[in-house]
Design a protein around this motif. Sequence first.
Motif, short mmCIF file in Angstrom:
data_model
loop_
_atom_site.label_atom_id
_atom_site.label_comp_id
_atom_site.label_asym_id
_atom_site.label_seq_id
_atom_site.Cartn_x
_atom_site.Cartn_y
_atom_site.Cartn_z
N ARG A 365 0.88 -1.03 0.08
CA ARG A 365 -0.04 -0.12 -0.10
C ARG A 365 1.00 1.25 -0.09
N LEU A 366 2.17 1.12 0.38
CA LEU A 366 3.28 2.28 0.26
C LEU A 366 4.17 1.77 -0.29
N GLY A 367 4.50 2.29 -1.74
CA GLY A 367 5.80 1.67 -2.62
C GLY A 367 6.86 1.83 -1.77
N ARG A 368 7.20 3.26 -1.40
CA ARG A 368 8.61 3.46 -0.82
C ARG A 368 8.33 4.59 -0.01
N LEU A 369 9.03 4.26 1.28
CA LEU A 369 8.94 5.25 2.55
C LEU A 369 9.75 6.47 2.15
N ARG A 370 9.38 7.62 2.22
CA ARG A 370 10.20 8.87 2.33
C ARG A 370 10.31 9.16 3.72
N VAL A 371 11.58 9.36 4.21
CA VAL A 371 11.87 9.80 5.66
C VAL A 371 12.62 10.96 5.56
N ALA A 372 12.05 12.13 6.05
CA ALA A 372 12.61 13.31 5.93
C ALA A 372 13.02 13.73 7.44
N SER A 373 14.36 14.41 7.41
CA SER A 373 14.95 14.99 8.91
C SER A 373 16.16 15.72 8.53
N GLU A 374 16.04 16.68 9.54
CA GLU A 374 17.46 17.36 9.78
C GLU A 374 18.60 16.54 10.53
N TYR A 375 18.16 15.20 11.15
CA TYR A 375 18.96 14.19 11.68
C TYR A 375 19.16 13.00 10.87
N CYS A 376 19.92 13.02 9.59
CA CYS A 376 19.88 12.32 8.61
C CYS A 376 20.48 10.98 9.13
N ASN A 377 21.32 10.96 9.88
CA ASN A 377 22.08 9.72 10.11
C ASN A 377 20.95 9.02 11.48
N ILE A 378 20.39 9.73 12.17
CA ILE A 378 19.59 9.13 13.02
C ILE A 378 18.33 8.42 12.16
N ALA A 383 15.45 3.79 9.92
CA ALA A 383 14.52 3.08 9.05
C ALA A 383 15.43 1.76 9.03
N ARG A 384 16.75 1.52 9.22
CA ARG A 384 17.26 0.12 8.87
C ARG A 384 16.99 -0.55 10.30
N ASP A 385 16.96 -0.13 11.40
CA ASP A 385 16.66 -0.80 12.69
C ASP A 385 15.28 -1.22 12.62
N ASN A 386 14.37 -0.69 12.09
CA ASN A 386 12.92 -1.19 12.08
C ASN A 386 12.69 -1.70 10.73
N HIS A 387 13.53 -1.92 9.87
CA HIS A 387 13.51 -2.78 8.71
C HIS A 387 12.06 -2.00 7.88
N LEU A 388 12.26 -0.77 7.70
CA LEU A 388 11.22 0.01 6.81
C LEU A 388 11.82 0.14 5.62
N SER A 389 12.01 -1.16 4.61
CA SER A 389 12.37 -0.97 3.42
C SER A 389 11.46 -1.29 2.26
N ALA A 408 6.80 13.75 2.04
CA ALA A 408 7.54 13.03 2.86
C ALA A 408 6.18 12.02 3.73
N ASP A 409 6.64 10.85 4.05
CA ASP A 409 5.95 9.91 4.80
C ASP A 409 6.20 10.08 6.26
N VAL A 410 7.38 10.26 6.54
CA VAL A 410 7.72 9.97 7.84
C VAL A 410 8.52 11.24 8.17
#
Length: 469
Positions: A365-378, A383-389, A408-410
């Motif tokens: 239902r969601l093709g690819r998650l767009r994660v926006a942040s000033e904290y790019c490394n966090i 996203a990796r730790d929560n397997h949001l791929s 963005a989605d998150v």
Amino acid sequence: MQLKLALPKGRLMAPTGELLRSAGLELTGYDEQSRSYRPQCRDMPGLFTKVFHEKDIPIQVAIGNYDLGICGREWVEELLAKYPSSAVVKVRDLGYGRSDLYVVASRSDGLSTLDVLRTRAGAVSIASEYPNLAEQFALRHRLKRFKVFPLWGSAAAYPPENADLALVAQSPDTPLYPWLVPLSHVLRSSACLVAHRNSWRSRDLSCLLARLCAVSSVTESDHTPAGRADGPGTPAVSRAAWDSSVRLALPDGHQREPTLACLRKAGIHIRDNSVDPGRPGISVPGVSVKVIRPQDMPLQVANGNLDLAITGDDWLYDHLCRFPTSPVRKILGLGFGRVRVVAVVSGEMPVNSPQDLRDLLRSGRLGRLRVASEYCNIADKYARDNHLSPYRLVPTWGASEAFLPEDADVLIENTQTGRTLAQHGLKIIDTILESTGCLIGGTTGPDTASAREVVDSLVRALEQGIAED
């Protein structure tokens, strides 16, 4: 047909609002007092506008999220310096928000031209919040070896102790510090109108362009390039004094006042320096102070350019997410500036946890998650730790709440109470960490016993100040 226009906040907001009003586009909610990121235009119902940090606008236009945008030309050139084929078209110089970009050096280094640096055996270091333009400059001027320090800001504070050169912006109301000498003019900038290439070629933008182009460009009086503030031609702290002292960095911006209050409780007093605001005095003998962005502090400590710095747990963690073995550590929590770093989604998204996001991705239902942040490394680690791929990072430079839900989605963002997020129709689905101001230092500490004694006395004073609070 809906047209999408990205508008700047900050220094360009007021003159851009004036330009739009002159073009017959009265926007409700586009002013410094408004907390809305989506101004409404009654004069053109088919126009969708959103407010961004101006550095984000060329990227948002280039990737096609917006048909048109208004931002400083320097940020367009910063994007094109690294990605010359970006789908962004410079439409028109708007004539306001003028500034000049210069490569500068410390007058104490005795440099007046680049000739000496071209033949230098060692690497030439350049500090700038325009890292792509800095690299382009070094290549064009045939510097044999160079390294660029990307910064969030305050680049003028880095020469001579922490960089040979800095690429800085100078505007009429911000003259160069008197101990900085301009070696090369890189760019003259002002606000400009940009368009997405495909929109420029295939969409009918005439209804908006006709209004904007019918207005004469706002004119500003020319300023003398590379003007310098009055004052001595050398830094308040010499390079030798800096290198022989305990080097402490304090934050600028909104963390400045709580930091000074924390130091006062510890009996440590900072003296303003009207000539060099970036190098204030301090009441502790054997300590030299520099004011820089808290985002840049962990890397500067890790590189050995600083002994101590007062930043936030959030920026230390962001650094360690990228460099887990970095030689920088938290020495002491200071208790002020308490925020939570949280994962946020639109209130309309049917998720309440990272697991719900993962299920949404796995269901298709969601093709690819767009994660926006000033904290790019966090954000990347989260996203990796929560397997949001699959996911894509969307780096931001402020006004991050504006990205959801259209761009963005998150969002990975900090918040004190969550009320501002709720006002923008957003909801928190996870807390990543709690952050306060903190004192950081290198994992090995200073080299000399006397410097270590100064550090220990500073830490004890801060601990006592916190205990008595």
